[in-house]
Design a protein around this motif. Structure first.
Motif, short mmCIF file in Angstrom:
data_model
loop_
_atom_site.label_atom_id
_atom_site.label_comp_id
_atom_site.label_asym_id
_atom_site.label_seq_id
_atom_site.Cartn_x
_atom_site.Cartn_y
_atom_site.Cartn_z
N PHE A 41 0.83 -1.21 0.00
CA PHE A 41 0.00 0.00 0.00
C PHE A 41 0.86 1.25 0.00
O PHE A 41 0.62 2.20 -0.75
CB PHE A 41 -0.93 -0.01 1.21
CG PHE A 41 -1.80 1.22 1.32
CD1 PHE A 41 -2.87 1.41 0.44
CD2 PHE A 41 -1.54 2.20 2.28
CE1 PHE A 41 -3.67 2.54 0.54
CE2 PHE A 41 -2.33 3.32 2.36
CZ PHE A 41 -3.41 3.49 1.50
N LEU A 42 1.89 1.30 0.80
CA LEU A 42 2.76 2.48 0.90
C LEU A 42 3.51 2.71 -0.41
O LEU A 42 3.71 3.84 -0.85
CB LEU A 42 3.74 2.31 2.05
CG LEU A 42 3.10 2.37 3.45
CD1 LEU A 42 4.13 2.02 4.51
CD2 LEU A 42 2.53 3.76 3.72
N LEU A 46 -11.58 -1.36 4.29
CA LEU A 46 -11.49 -1.93 2.96
C LEU A 46 -10.17 -1.52 2.31
O LEU A 46 -9.66 -0.42 2.56
CB LEU A 46 -12.66 -1.45 2.08
CG LEU A 46 -14.06 -1.87 2.53
CD1 LEU A 46 -15.13 -1.15 1.72
CD2 LEU A 46 -14.23 -3.38 2.37
N LYS A 47 -9.64 -2.38 1.45
CA LYS A 47 -8.37 -2.08 0.79
C LYS A 47 -8.40 -2.72 -0.60
O LYS A 47 -8.64 -3.92 -0.74
CB LYS A 47 -7.22 -2.65 1.60
CG LYS A 47 -5.85 -2.27 1.07
CD LYS A 47 -4.76 -2.91 1.92
CE LYS A 47 -4.82 -2.42 3.35
NZ LYS A 47 -3.72 -2.97 4.16
N PHE A 103 -9.84 -9.51 -10.02
CA PHE A 103 -9.88 -8.32 -9.16
C PHE A 103 -9.87 -8.78 -7.71
O PHE A 103 -10.60 -9.69 -7.32
CB PHE A 103 -11.14 -7.49 -9.44
CG PHE A 103 -11.18 -6.21 -8.68
CD1 PHE A 103 -10.58 -5.05 -9.20
CD2 PHE A 103 -11.79 -6.14 -7.43
CE1 PHE A 103 -10.61 -3.86 -8.47
CE2 PHE A 103 -11.82 -4.96 -6.72
CZ PHE A 103 -11.21 -3.80 -7.23
N TYR A 104 -9.01 -8.10 -6.91
CA TYR A 104 -8.86 -8.46 -5.50
C TYR A 104 -9.11 -7.25 -4.62
O TYR A 104 -8.70 -6.13 -4.95
CB TYR A 104 -7.44 -8.97 -5.21
CG TYR A 104 -7.01 -10.17 -6.00
CD1 TYR A 104 -7.15 -11.45 -5.48
CD2 TYR A 104 -6.43 -10.03 -7.26
CE1 TYR A 104 -6.75 -12.57 -6.20
CE2 TYR A 104 -6.02 -11.14 -8.00
CZ TYR A 104 -6.19 -12.40 -7.45
OH TYR A 104 -5.77 -13.49 -8.17
N TYR A 105 -9.78 -7.49 -3.50
CA TYR A 105 -9.82 -6.46 -2.45
C TYR A 105 -9.89 -7.15 -1.09
O TYR A 105 -10.33 -8.29 -0.97
CB TYR A 105 -10.98 -5.49 -2.68
CG TYR A 105 -12.33 -5.93 -2.14
CD1 TYR A 105 -12.73 -5.64 -0.82
CD2 TYR A 105 -13.23 -6.61 -2.96
CE1 TYR A 105 -13.97 -6.03 -0.35
CE2 TYR A 105 -14.47 -7.01 -2.50
CZ TYR A 105 -14.84 -6.71 -1.17
OH TYR A 105 -16.05 -7.09 -0.70
N GLN A 106 -9.45 -6.42 -0.09
CA GLN A 106 -9.38 -6.95 1.28
C GLN A 106 -10.37 -6.20 2.16
O GLN A 106 -10.50 -4.97 2.06
CB GLN A 106 -7.97 -6.80 1.85
CG GLN A 106 -7.84 -7.18 3.32
CD GLN A 106 -6.44 -6.94 3.85
OE1 GLN A 106 -5.46 -7.21 3.17
NE2 GLN A 106 -6.36 -6.45 5.08
#
Length: 594
Positions: free
Chosen positions: A5-6, A73-74, A98-101
């Motif tokens: 993410f960073l 959510l991410k 597609f991926y999300y956390q």
């Protein structure tokens, strides 16, 4: 994930012209969705953190809707925004994957996990054991969590794994687990079947203890189980059932034979008892018989002496003499009748005993048959009683055959004795009649002379007869005493065969019950195999969403990846260092590129 993410944020700042995912505003569609549930537990099994990685197979780019009560959510695919409205999640997704956390704060796992640790028998916290030596015991328990959907507990297979450093862990023991080599480490795996609770123990000798944690995976047990070929097995069971039926029939016949044997031995005992009483009475009456014979012999001698001393006896003395001769003859006839009756009773008892004795077995049981009985499921004590009784029956028959000649001799002796006494009575009676007739036809002196000569001859013959009678009665007494032992053995045999019949009856009851319980064994075994296979065959399981029932329509798979915290020296030192120095955001961001 934080690093990714960073990095993404940094790249966005450094390259503002980087294109984002296109948002057409049109509704998209996906063909399938996968959920991977990641959970972090404390070393004792308490749930700390839970998040879901959602994966979509996009078949039409555009706006996608998903559901879940996420706290955070991410986007793990691109930089586009993911929107949340209550439990409704929406995002724009391009073609492909597609991926999300999403993080879940209050969602319980379908299983309760309980891990306890002890060192040298003392229950301890894992962090307290860091760097210590001793005998380590870890207890692992799993159970259903009643607050979660039971469908996962009933259909998912748990794999619990330990990775143990071989330099730290020695003499590893896991009775219900599988121990495998994994490089320089040892891998220990425990498996919990769907719908079952787990209870395992791991033991090892540890030195300078560190703990890498416990890894748990849960996947649906959806593989189809092929039914094994059971035809040969059921044929073997059928053969076993048939063999048990044959054994039961054989034991039934054996019981019938033993019953007949016991009945015959019982009759033998009764006949032997009668024979014993008869021979005992014969022995007891022998003394009276001898005494009566002595009295007759004394009378003859007195009579002979009286006639020798008296040249011309008086008429009343002659009458008394004739009266005595006739009484002597009657006494001899009566003795003959008693001996005949005794002989008749003896012969009857002997024939009864002989008939029963011939029904007893004469051949010993073979070692093979004895071993076959001992190897059966029958009571060993009952079998031993049966063998002892059978052995006693064979022994009794052998002893009887050895004594049989003596038994036959008694009958002949009684017959000869009866005939001798009868002949003696005939002689006395005939002599009295002849002398009486001669007295009427000749002179008295000549008749008396003949009488004197006759009485002398009778007295002489009777002396020999009396000696034989004494010898005979002595033999009868010895036979009576000897037969007491024979009868005692027969009584013991009767008791043994009675126990034998009882034991054979119990044995038959046992084999009959065994036959009844196994006669349908092949069918029951096949039914049990079918039931067990159906219980573990989950090929028809339809996956459901762990996050929300609203997602169930296109759920392809749901998997769980669970791990407990590790306890190592390096982590302990890092934790201490982090407490000493907390860096700011930009400094931590720059550390990513250093």
């Amino acid at each position: 994930m934080k690093k990714i993410f960073l990095i993404a944020m940094t790249m966005m700042l450094a390259f503002p012209s980087l294109p984002l995912a296109a948002s057409s505003g049109e509704a998209g569609d996906y063909s399938a969705k996968d959920e991977v549930v990641y959970a972090k537990l404390s070393p004792e099994g308490k749930q700390h953190e839970l998040y879901i990685v959602n994966s979509f197979e996009i078949k039409k780019a555009g706006s996608i809707t998903d559901y879940g009560n996420y706290s955070n959510l991410k986007n793990l695919t691109d930089t586009s925004e993911i929107k949340k409205n209550g439990d409704k999640i929406s995002f724009d997704a391009p073609d492909g994957r597609f991926y999300y956390q999403g993080n879940l704060d209050n969602q319980p796992l379908p299983w309760n996990f309980q891990f306890s640790y002890s060192l040298d028998g003392k229950k301890m916290n894992v962090k307290e054991m860091l760097g210590k030596d001793g005998k380590l015991t870890i207890r692992i328990k799993t159970s259903p969590n009643e607050e979660a959907d039971v469908v996962f507990f009933e259909n998912y297979l748990l794999q619990i794994s330990f990775t143990l450093d071989s330099d730290i862990y020695k003499h590893i023991k896991a009775d219900d687990g599988i121990i495998a080599n994994a490089g320089k480490n040892k891998q220990v795996n425990f498996t919990v079947l769907p719908g079952k609770e787990g209870d395992f123990t791991l033991e090892a000798e540890v030195a300078d203890f560190e703990f890498a944690g416990i890894e748990i995976s849960a996947v649906p047990s959806t593989m189809a189980i092929d039914f094994p070929e059971t035809e040969e097995m059921t044929k073997d069971m059928e053969s076993l059932a048939d063999a048990i039926e044959s054994v039961n029939e054989g034991v039934s016949q054996f019981q019938d034979g033993v019953s007949q044997l016991n009945s015959g031995v019982s009759e033998l005992k009764n006949g032997s008892s009668q024979y014993k009483d008869g021979i005992s009475q014969l022995g007891q009456s022998s003394a009276g018989l001898v005494k009566a014979s002595e009295s007759i012999q004394h009378s003859l001698k007195t009579m002979e002496k009286s006639m020798q001393d008296s040249n011309s006896p008086a008429l009343d003395e002659i009458d008394a003499l004739f009266d005595g001769l006739y009484k002597l003859a009657d006494g001899l006839y009566e003795t003959k009748d008693q001996i005949a009756a005794l002989r008749e009773g003896y012969v009857s008892a002997y024939e009864t005993m002989n008939d029963v004795m011939e029904t007893l077995p004469s051949a010993p049981i073979s070692e093979e048959s004895v071993q076959s009985l001992l190897n059966s499921n029958a009571d060993k004590e009952v079998i031993q009683q049966l063998l002892d009784a059978y052995k006693n029956a064979v022994t009794a028959k052998a002893v009887y055959h050895q004594l049989q000649e003596g038994f036959l001799t008694v009958d002949g002796a009684l017959k000869a004795l009866s005939e001798s006494v009868n002949a003696m009575g005939d002689q006395v009676k005939e002599m009295a009649q002849e002398v009486s007739a001669s007295l009427n036809n000749t002179e008295i002196e000549e008749s008396l002379s003949k009488l004197q000569d006759g009485i002398g001859a009778i007295a002489s013959h009777y002396a020999a007869f009396h000696d034989g009678l004494v010898s005979y009665t002595d033999g009868v007494k010895q036979l009576s005493r000897a037969y007491d032992d024979v009868h005692s053995g027969i009584s013991g045999l009767s008791e043994g065969t009675n126990n034998l019949e009882t034991g054979a009856s119990e044995l038959h009851q046992g084999t009959n019950e065994l036959h009844k319980s196994t006669m349908h064994l092949p069918e029951e075994m096949q039914e049990e195999i079918d039931r067990m296979m159906e219980e573990y065959d989950s090929s028809d399981f339809e996956p459901v969403s762990f996050v929300s029932k609203k997602n169930n329509e296109k759920i392809n798979s749901v998997q769980f990846v669970i791990k407990t915290e590790s306890v190592t020296k390096e982590e302990a030192e890092t934790e201490i260092a982090e407490k000493k120095e907390e860096k700011g955001f930009w400094e931590r961001l720059l550390d990513l590129f250093r």
